[in-house]
Design an enzyme around this catalytic site. Structure first.
Site, PDB file in Angstrom:
ATOM      1  N   ARG A  89      35.644 -37.332  42.912  1.00 26.59           N
ATOM      2  CA  ARG A  89      34.680 -37.288  41.804  1.00 26.59           C
ATOM      3  C   ARG A  89      34.921 -38.456  40.853  1.00 26.59           C
ATOM      4  O   ARG A  89      36.045 -38.656  40.394  1.00 26.59           O
ATOM      5  CB  ARG A  89      34.812 -35.974  41.040  1.00 26.59           C
ATOM      6  CG  ARG A  89      33.935 -35.939  39.800  1.00 26.59           C
ATOM      7  CD  ARG A  89      34.054 -34.669  38.968  1.00 26.59           C
ATOM      8  NE  ARG A  89      33.296 -34.877  37.736  1.00 26.59           N
ATOM      9  CZ  ARG A  89      33.725 -34.571  36.524  1.00 26.59           C
ATOM     10  NH1 ARG A  89      34.897 -33.996  36.347  1.00 26.59           N
ATOM     11  NH2 ARG A  89      32.984 -34.828  35.466  1.00 26.59           N
ATOM     12  N   HIS A 133      29.860 -39.728  31.488  1.00 26.75           N
ATOM     13  CA  HIS A 133      31.121 -39.121  31.031  1.00 26.75           C
ATOM     14  C   HIS A 133      31.515 -39.796  29.707  1.00 26.75           C
ATOM     15  O   HIS A 133      32.525 -40.496  29.622  1.00 26.75           O
ATOM     16  CB  HIS A 133      32.207 -39.277  32.107  1.00 26.75           C
ATOM     17  CG  HIS A 133      33.383 -38.351  31.951  1.00 26.75           C
ATOM     18  ND1 HIS A 133      33.803 -37.489  32.938  1.00 26.75           N
ATOM     19  CD2 HIS A 133      34.233 -38.152  30.926  1.00 26.75           C
ATOM     20  CE1 HIS A 133      34.875 -36.813  32.527  1.00 26.75           C
ATOM     21  NE2 HIS A 133      35.158 -37.201  31.303  1.00 26.75           N
ATOM     22  N   ASN A 178      28.803 -34.904  31.648  1.00 29.41           N
ATOM     23  CA  ASN A 178      30.085 -34.199  31.610  1.00 29.41           C
ATOM     24  C   ASN A 178      30.359 -33.573  30.246  1.00 29.41           C
ATOM     25  O   ASN A 178      30.339 -34.267  29.225  1.00 29.41           O
ATOM     26  CB  ASN A 178      31.233 -35.166  31.922  1.00 29.41           C
ATOM     27  CG  ASN A 178      32.585 -34.457  31.916  1.00 29.41           C
ATOM     28  OD1 ASN A 178      32.876 -33.649  32.800  1.00 29.41           O
ATOM     29  ND2 ASN A 178      33.405 -34.716  30.906  1.00 29.41           N
ATOM     30  N   GLU A 179      30.630 -32.290  30.234  1.00 31.06           N
ATOM     31  CA  GLU A 179      31.086 -31.557  29.042  1.00 31.06           C
ATOM     32  C   GLU A 179      30.320 -31.890  27.766  1.00 31.06           C
ATOM     33  O   GLU A 179      30.895 -32.425  26.805  1.00 31.06           O
ATOM     34  CB  GLU A 179      32.577 -31.802  28.809  1.00 31.06           C
ATOM     35  CG  GLU A 179      33.443 -31.137  29.835  1.00 31.06           C
ATOM     36  CD  GLU A 179      34.921 -31.121  29.438  1.00 31.06           C
ATOM     37  OE1 GLU A 179      35.249 -31.475  28.300  1.00 31.06           O
ATOM     38  OE2 GLU A 179      35.734 -30.732  30.283  1.00 31.06           O
ATOM     39  N   ASN A 305      34.344 -27.012  34.289  1.00 32.09           N
ATOM     40  CA  ASN A 305      35.640 -27.595  33.928  1.00 32.09           C
ATOM     41  C   ASN A 305      36.419 -26.523  33.169  1.00 32.09           C
ATOM     42  O   ASN A 305      35.916 -25.965  32.188  1.00 32.09           O
ATOM     43  CB  ASN A 305      35.466 -28.808  32.994  1.00 32.09           C
ATOM     44  CG  ASN A 305      34.828 -30.001  33.692  1.00 32.09           C
ATOM     45  OD1 ASN A 305      34.517 -29.956  34.881  1.00 32.09           O
ATOM     46  ND2 ASN A 305      34.636 -31.075  32.949  1.00 32.09           N
ATOM     47  N   TYR A 307      40.380 -25.362  31.640  1.00 30.62           N
ATOM     48  CA  TYR A 307      41.781 -25.696  31.390  1.00 30.62           C
ATOM     49  C   TYR A 307      42.579 -24.555  30.766  1.00 30.62           C
ATOM     50  O   TYR A 307      43.759 -24.409  31.054  1.00 30.62           O
ATOM     51  CB  TYR A 307      41.884 -26.899  30.429  1.00 30.62           C
ATOM     52  CG  TYR A 307      41.447 -28.220  31.029  1.00 30.62           C
ATOM     53  CD1 TYR A 307      40.105 -28.586  31.065  1.00 30.62           C
ATOM     54  CD2 TYR A 307      42.379 -29.100  31.555  1.00 30.62           C
ATOM     55  CE1 TYR A 307      39.698 -29.791  31.616  1.00 30.62           C
ATOM     56  CE2 TYR A 307      41.982 -30.316  32.101  1.00 30.62           C
ATOM     57  CZ  TYR A 307      40.649 -30.655  32.129  1.00 30.62           C
ATOM     58  OH  TYR A 307      40.251 -31.849  32.681  1.00 30.62           O
ATOM     59  N   GLU A 375      36.999 -29.785  37.132  1.00 31.53           N
ATOM     60  CA  GLU A 375      38.232 -30.249  36.467  1.00 31.53           C
ATOM     61  C   GLU A 375      39.132 -29.052  36.206  1.00 31.53           C
ATOM     62  O   GLU A 375      38.671 -27.994  35.772  1.00 31.53           O
ATOM     63  CB  GLU A 375      37.962 -30.910  35.103  1.00 31.53           C
ATOM     64  CG  GLU A 375      37.356 -32.279  35.177  1.00 31.53           C
ATOM     65  CD  GLU A 375      37.133 -32.921  33.796  1.00 31.53           C
ATOM     66  OE1 GLU A 375      37.854 -32.575  32.836  1.00 31.53           O
ATOM     67  OE2 GLU A 375      36.231 -33.763  33.703  1.00 31.53           O
ATOM     68  N   TRP A 425      42.532 -32.361  37.896  1.00 28.98           N
ATOM     69  CA  TRP A 425      42.430 -33.429  36.889  1.00 28.98           C
ATOM     70  C   TRP A 425      43.835 -33.734  36.422  1.00 28.98           C
ATOM     71  O   TRP A 425      44.471 -32.841  35.883  1.00 28.98           O
ATOM     72  CB  TRP A 425      41.554 -32.989  35.712  1.00 28.98           C
ATOM     73  CG  TRP A 425      41.347 -34.108  34.739  1.00 28.98           C
ATOM     74  CD1 TRP A 425      42.132 -34.425  33.672  1.00 28.98           C
ATOM     75  CD2 TRP A 425      40.279 -35.075  34.754  1.00 28.98           C
ATOM     76  NE1 TRP A 425      41.627 -35.526  33.026  1.00 28.98           N
ATOM     77  CE2 TRP A 425      40.493 -35.939  33.670  1.00 28.98           C
ATOM     78  CE3 TRP A 425      39.181 -35.291  35.593  1.00 28.98           C
ATOM     79  CZ2 TRP A 425      39.638 -37.016  33.392  1.00 28.98           C
ATOM     80  CZ3 TRP A 425      38.341 -36.352  35.308  1.00 28.98           C
ATOM     81  CH2 TRP A 425      38.570 -37.198  34.209  1.00 28.98           C
ATOM     82  N   GLU A 432      43.493 -41.285  27.486  1.00 28.32           N
ATOM     83  CA  GLU A 432      43.066 -39.914  27.184  1.00 28.32           C
ATOM     84  C   GLU A 432      42.365 -39.861  25.823  1.00 28.32           C
ATOM     85  O   GLU A 432      42.828 -39.245  24.868  1.00 28.32           O
ATOM     86  CB  GLU A 432      44.296 -38.997  27.266  1.00 28.32           C
ATOM     87  CG  GLU A 432      44.093 -37.527  26.962  1.00 28.32           C
ATOM     88  CD  GLU A 432      43.031 -36.808  27.781  1.00 28.32           C
ATOM     89  OE1 GLU A 432      42.823 -37.139  28.955  1.00 28.32           O
ATOM     90  OE2 GLU A 432      42.385 -35.916  27.211  1.00 28.32           O
ATOM     91  N   TRP A 433      41.236 -40.561  25.722  1.00 26.58           N
ATOM     92  CA  TRP A 433      40.377 -40.532  24.535  1.00 26.58           C
ATOM     93  C   TRP A 433      41.170 -40.751  23.245  1.00 26.58           C
ATOM     94  O   TRP A 433      41.948 -41.695  23.188  1.00 26.58           O
ATOM     95  CB  TRP A 433      39.555 -39.224  24.510  1.00 26.58           C
ATOM     96  CG  TRP A 433      38.829 -38.988  25.820  1.00 26.58           C
ATOM     97  CD1 TRP A 433      39.073 -38.010  26.729  1.00 26.58           C
ATOM     98  CD2 TRP A 433      37.768 -39.784  26.401  1.00 26.58           C
ATOM     99  NE1 TRP A 433      38.223 -38.127  27.820  1.00 26.58           N
ATOM    100  CE2 TRP A 433      37.422 -39.195  27.640  1.00 26.58           C
ATOM    101  CE3 TRP A 433      37.056 -40.923  25.988  1.00 26.58           C
ATOM    102  CZ2 TRP A 433      36.421 -39.714  28.462  1.00 26.58           C
ATOM    103  CZ3 TRP A 433      36.057 -41.432  26.812  1.00 26.58           C
ATOM    104  CH2 TRP A 433      35.747 -40.819  28.019  1.00 26.58           C
ATOM    105  N   PHE A 441      47.776 -36.507  31.989  1.00 29.29           N
ATOM    106  CA  PHE A 441      47.266 -35.475  32.895  1.00 29.29           C
ATOM    107  C   PHE A 441      47.474 -35.842  34.368  1.00 29.29           C
ATOM    108  O   PHE A 441      47.173 -35.037  35.245  1.00 29.29           O
ATOM    109  CB  PHE A 441      45.773 -35.230  32.640  1.00 29.29           C
ATOM    110  CG  PHE A 441      45.494 -34.306  31.479  1.00 29.29           C
ATOM    111  CD1 PHE A 441      45.401 -32.930  31.680  1.00 29.29           C
ATOM    112  CD2 PHE A 441      45.361 -34.786  30.193  1.00 29.29           C
ATOM    113  CE1 PHE A 441      45.163 -32.065  30.617  1.00 29.29           C
ATOM    114  CE2 PHE A 441      45.120 -33.935  29.118  1.00 29.29           C
ATOM    115  CZ  PHE A 441      45.022 -32.573  29.329  1.00 29.29           C
TER     116      PHE A 441
END
Ligand code: PNW
Length: 470
Positions: A89, A133, A178-179, A305, A307, A375, A425, A432-433, A441
C-alpha cells in the site's frame, strides 16, 4: 536478537493476506524532484517561523529527504517481498501529478509512479493506492483554504480521475482519502498538523468536503476502473464507557464512535450524518438528497486503520476539535487502571482485544462485504534513546503484532467478520508528521544519515505471519 516467535504465524492464515504500507509525505523525500510542487507539509516544515512555537514539528525537522523511498523503492519493495508480503500500500503525492493542485499534468511525476507500480508487479507485489495521504498542494490551501472550501471537490475529482486513468489498468484496490478524521481535526481544528488552523467550523466543512470529494471521485472511478474496488481509509479507536455501569458514559462511548467514525461512514452507508453529531453541531451542513444518493454505495469495501482504544466519559458541554461533543476522553478508567500498555505516542496504548471489538462494531453497524485493515502498528516507548541492540530487539512491538493479529483472527474466525487483508504500519521508520523523526513505527530501522536499513526483530516476526497468510 530473539528468534521469531511463530506461535501466531498460522493464526492469520484463514483471515487475510498480510502486507506492508507507506505514504508519500512520510517516506519519499525528494521534495523538489522531477517537477514536484509544494505541499502544505513542505510549507509547514520548511517555514517553521510561520508556525507558533508550541505547534512546530519536533526540532523543526522536515520530510525533505525522509527515508528516501522515492529513490529506494526498489530496495524497500524487494525487502517487503522477501518478508513474504503480497500487497504493497502506498500513496500518490498530489503535488507530483499537479504541482499546483490543478492545471497541467507533470508527466515526470506520472512516469515515476508508473515505474514504481510496474516494479511492484514485476516482483510479485500487488500495488494498492491511496490518492490522498495529507499532502495537499499548498497552492490550493492559499487559493481557497484547502479542504475548508467546496472548491476543492471538482479539483480533487480531476486529480483522482487522472491517476485512475494512468494506473487503473494495473491497480485494483484503491482508497481516495486517508484518515479524514485525523487531518480535518488536527489540520483545521487542533492546528497540530498542516495547515495549522484552529476553527471547529472548518473541521465540519472539511468533513463534508471530504465526502463530496469522495463521491465525485467515485463517479469517475466507476467509469475509469470498472473492475476496481475503492474505499476511504477511516480510523477508529475502540471506545469504552469510563464507568461501565453509567448509562451516560455508555452513550458517551457510542457517541465518540459516531463523532469520529460515523461522521464519514454513516453518510456513505445511510446517507446522513449520525443524529448525535447533527444535534450538537449547528454549523455542520446537511447532507443533501443528491449527495446522499451519490455517497450511498460508494464504498466497495471498508478500509480500517486501527491502533488503540480509549475511554469516553459523559461531560455536558465538553468539546473536541470539531466542537461540542459532551464527552471527555481518557486512558484511565473508573477503576483507576490504565487501559493497556503505553506506546511511545501519547495517544497510543496497546489494547489487543479492542481490535476484535472495533471489527465487530464496524461489521455489525455497516455490514460491509469486505473489511481491509489498512494500518495497524506500534511505537516502542523510549526508542529514540536506545542503543542499536535494544532498538533491534523490539519485543514490545512483536507482542503488539502477535496479540493484535490473534485478536483480528478471532474476529475473522469466530465472529465471521469479513476481513480480507491486514497491513502492518510501517515497513520502515519514517517522518512521523509533527513528531518528526522522534517516533518510530517501522519494523525496519532507518539510519537517517546513511539511509541504511536494518530489520528489527518484529520484521522477522511479521515474516512468520506473512509466510502463513497466503
Ligand atoms: C496514522 N489515533 O495516523 C496515519 O495514517 C499515518 O500516516 C501515521 O504515520 C500513523 O497513523 C502513525 O501515527 C493516526 O489517535 C493518528 O488513534 C492518530 C491515531 C491513529 C492514526
Amino acid at each position: 536478537m530473539p528468534e521469531a516467535d511463530d506461535s501466531a504465524s498460522h493464526a492469520l492464515a484463514p483471515a487475510a493476506q498480510a502486507q506492508a504500507a507507506i505514504s508519500s509525505a512520510e517516506f519519499e523525500g525528494a521534495y523538489l524532484e522531477d517537477g514536484k510542487g509544494w505541499s502544505i507539509w513542505d510549507e509547514r516544515t520548511n517555514n517553521p517561523g510561520a508556525v507558533p512555537r508550541e505547534k512546530r514539528v519536533y526540532l523543526n525537522q522536515t520530510g525533505n529527504v525522509a527515508c528516501d523511498f522515492y529513490h529506494r523503492y526498489r530496495e524497500d519493495m524487494l525487502t517487503a517481498k522477501g518478508l513474504g508480503a503480497t500487497h504493497y500500500r502506498m500513496s500518490i503525492a498530489w503535488t507530483r501529478i499537479f504541482p499546483n493542485g490543478d492545471g497541467a499534468i507533470n508527466q515526470p511525476g506520472v512516469d515515476h509512479y508508473s515505474e514504481q507500480i510496474d516494479f511492484a508487479i514485476a516482483i510479485g507485489l500487488e500495488p494498492v493506492l491511496t490518492c490522498y495521504h495529507w499532502d495537499l498542494p499548498q497552492a490550493l490551501q492559499e487559493r481557497f483554504g484547502g479542504w475548508n472550501s467546496e472548491q476543492i471537490v471538482p479539483i480533487f475529482a480531476t486529480y483522482a480521475a487522472t491517476i485512475f486513468k494512468a494506473f487503473g489498468d494495473r491497480v485494483l484496490y484503491w482508497t481516495t482519502i486517508n484518515e479524514p478524521k485525523t487531518f480535518c481535526w488536527e489540520g483545521y481544528g487542533g492546528g497540530m498538523h498542516a495547515p495549522g488552523i484552529s476553527d471547529e467550523e472548518q473541521v465540519a466543512n472539511c468533513s463534508l468536503n471530504v465526502l463530496k470529494s469522495h463521491a465525485a471521485a467515485f463517479k469517475k472511478f466507476k467509469e475509469l476502473v470498472p473492475g476496481g474496488k475503492i474505499s476511504m481509509n477511516l480510523n477508529a479507536e475502540w471506545t469504552l464507557p469510563f464507568d461501565p455501569n453509567s448509562e451516560l458514559d455508555k452513550a458517551a462511548a457510542e457517541r465518540k464512535m459516531e463523532f469520529e467514525f460515523g461522521v464519514f461512514a454513516h453518510p456513505i452507508f445511510f446517507g446522513q450524518f449520525p443524529e448525535s453529531v447533527r444535534a450538537r453541531l449547528p454549523y455542520l451542513p446537511e447532507i443533501s438528497p443528491e449527495l446522499a444518493e451519490a455517497l450511498v454505495g460508494s464504498f466497495n469495501y471498508i478500509a480500517l486503520n486501527h491502533y488503540t482504544s480509549t475511554y469516553a466519559r459523559h461531560k455536558d458541554g465538553a468539546t473536541s476539535q470539531i466542537g461540542r461533543c459532551d464527552y471527555e476522553v481518557s486512558h484511565v478508567g473508573a477503576d483507576g487502571l490504565t487501559l493497556g500498555e503505553p506506546g511511545d505516542s501519547g495517544w497510543l496504548y496497546s489494547v489487543p482485544w479492542g481490535f476484535r471489538k472495533v471489527l465487530n462494531y464496524v461489521n455489525d453497524m455497516y455490514k460491509p462485504d469486505e473489511i481491509s485493515v489498512t494500518e495497524n502498528g506500534f511505537n516502542v516507548p523510549g526508542e529514540s534513546d536506545m542503543t542499536m541492540d535494544q532498538i533491534l530487539n523490539d519485543t514490545k512491538r512483536i507482542k503488539f503484532f502477535k496479540e493484535y493479529t490473534e485478536s483480528g483472527v478471532a474476529a475473522a474466525v469466530y465472529d465471521k467478520v469479513p476481513i480480507t487483508s491486514y497491513y502492518a504500519w510501517a515497513q520502515t521508520d519514517n517522518f512521523e508528521w509533527q513528531d518528526g523523526y522522534s517516533k518510530h513505527f517501522g519494523v525496519i530501522h532507518v539510519n537517517f544519515t546513511t539511509q541504511k536499513r536494518t530489520k528489527k526483530a518484529s520484521a522477522r516476526f511479521l515474516e512468520g505471519i506473512f509466510s502463513n497468510a497466503k
